[in-house]
Write a protein that holds these residues in place. Structure first.
Motif, PDB file in Angstrom:
ATOM      1  N   THR A 115       0.953  -1.271  -0.014  1.00 27.48           N
ATOM      2  CA  THR A 115       0.123   0.023   0.061  1.00 27.48           C
ATOM      3  C   THR A 115       0.932   1.054  -0.101  1.00 27.48           C
ATOM      4  OG1 THR A 115      -1.666  -0.994   1.138  1.00 27.48           O
ATOM      5  CG2 THR A 115      -1.750   1.057   1.132  1.00 27.48           C
ATOM      6  N   LEU A 116       1.852   1.335   0.945  1.00 26.35           N
ATOM      7  CA  LEU A 116       2.781   2.544   0.953  1.00 26.35           C
ATOM      8  C   LEU A 116       3.274   2.710  -0.452  1.00 26.35           C
ATOM      9  CD1 LEU A 116       4.443   2.015   4.553  1.00 26.35           C
ATOM     10  CD2 LEU A 116       2.405   3.670   3.759  1.00 26.35           C
ATOM     11  N   ARG A 117       3.914   1.658  -1.236  1.00 29.12           N
ATOM     12  CA  ARG A 117       4.504   1.619  -2.534  1.00 29.12           C
ATOM     13  C   ARG A 117       3.600   2.277  -3.420  1.00 29.12           C
ATOM     14  NH1 ARG A 117       8.675  -1.142  -4.891  1.00 29.12           N
ATOM     15  NH2 ARG A 117       8.886  -2.451  -3.306  1.00 29.12           N
ATOM     16  N   GLU A 118       2.157   2.067  -3.337  1.00 22.22           N
ATOM     17  CA  GLU A 118       1.334   2.396  -4.232  1.00 22.22           C
ATOM     18  C   GLU A 118       1.056   3.981  -4.004  1.00 22.22           C
ATOM     19  OE1 GLU A 118      -2.164  -0.110  -3.438  1.00 22.22           O
ATOM     20  OE2 GLU A 118      -1.443  -1.355  -4.478  1.00 22.22           O
ATOM     21  N   LEU A 119       1.729   4.466  -2.937  1.00 21.54           N
ATOM     22  CA  LEU A 119       1.485   6.019  -2.815  1.00 21.54           C
ATOM     23  C   LEU A 119       2.531   6.734  -3.732  1.00 21.54           C
ATOM     24  CD1 LEU A 119       0.924   6.388   1.052  1.00 21.54           C
ATOM     25  CD2 LEU A 119      -0.927   6.232  -0.885  1.00 21.54           C
ATOM     26  N   GLY A 120       3.532   6.073  -4.365  1.00 28.13           N
ATOM     27  CA  GLY A 120       4.408   6.544  -5.066  1.00 28.13           C
ATOM     28  C   GLY A 120       5.791   6.901  -4.762  1.00 28.13           C
TER      29      GLY A 120
END
Length: 275
Positions: free
Chosen positions: A186-191
């Motif tokens: 999820t954190l990775r998906e924040l860019g």
């Protein structure tokens, strides 16, 4: 893939690069301990070809007890860290707790760290952003990973584009943390590139009454699991003798054990990235 963050042209977070290691003692106990740790970790990471950033806190402002050791404070602490930086030719990170510390810290540090308990403090984030340095924000134990999007927005709208987000466990009942590995995705998906804090994730917050306990024996297992999920960096507190440390001893890795802890993490990381 997450956005790429580059430090000094040779340390790269993200973009499928091998993980970067943040490592060092929890609190600034003495120059001797800092030197021994920096020298030891640099020797190990040079041997394993792992990018290394030295970590140390000059002020542990959120200790359980008012009588707990905190460190020398901002001015003396930054002077000592600058000596370590020059002597061992290593980049530095440390945490700031007040907005008015950001500018001075940014003159010495390469990565500004925002503690988990303070990750929503707008003025602190704005102050860190204005330094122009990489800002690494630890996700609060009380936050869902998707709520970190507001932290990212605060930093970006304050002029910071070099952002790292760190998973360090979530509160699970009283005096306990768990790591939801889905959080890393999820954190990775924040860019942003994602860091896994291996040693704070095994803390038992306040579990010793006037101090925090921990289970360092779980650090290797969680670190390998995080590497298998996919991370860009690992944060790991290391000390020559954790059992005698003045802060976070129960969850820190012993310096003499570090190489054997890192090897399987590195193997999994390289395999996952097709290296």
């Amino acid at each position: 893939m997450p956005n790429k963050v580059v430090l000094n042209d040779n340390i790269i977070f993200g973009d499928n690069n091998p993980f970067v290691l943040f490592a060092g003692p929890c609190a600034m106990e003495s120059e001797d301990i800092l030197r021994r740790t920096a020298e030891g970790v640099k020797e190990i990471t040079s041997k394993l070809n792992i990018p290394f950033i030295f970590k140390n806190s000059y002020d542990k402002a959120n200790r359980s007890s008012i009588h707990s050791f905190r460190g020398p404070g901002l001015d003396e602490g930054l002077e000592i860290l600058e000596k370590i930086k020059e002597e061992f030719d290593v980049p530095l990170t440390s945490d700031i707790h007040e907005p008015n510390h950001a500018e001075k810290a940014g003159q010495v540090l390469d990565v500004i760290q925002i503690p988990a308990f303070l990750c929503r403090q707008t003025d602190l984030l704005v102050g860190a952003a204005k330094t122009g340095k990489i800002v690494n924000v630890k996700k609060g134990q009380f936050l869902a990973p998707w709520d970190m999007k507001n932290v990212v927005t605060k930093l970006k709208e304050s002029g910071c584009e070099k952002i790292l987000l760190t998973e360090r466990g979530s509160t699970f009942g009283y005096n306990n943390l768990v790591v939801d590995m889905r959080s890393l995705i999820t954190l990775r998906e924040l860019g942003t590139p994602v860091v896994f804090d291996a040693t704070h994730s095994v803390q038992i917050p306040g579990g010793e009454g006037t101090s925090t306990g921990g289970k360092r024996e779980y650090v290797p297992y969680l670190s390998r699991a995080a590497a298998a999920v996919g991370i860009d960096s690992i944060f790991m507190e290391v000390h020559p003798n954790p059992d005698e440390a003045l802060s976070d001893g129960p969850n820190m890795i012993k310096l003499s054990d570090l190489e054997e802890v890192l090897k399987p993490i590195q193997e999994i990381d390289l395999m996952m990235k097709g290296k």
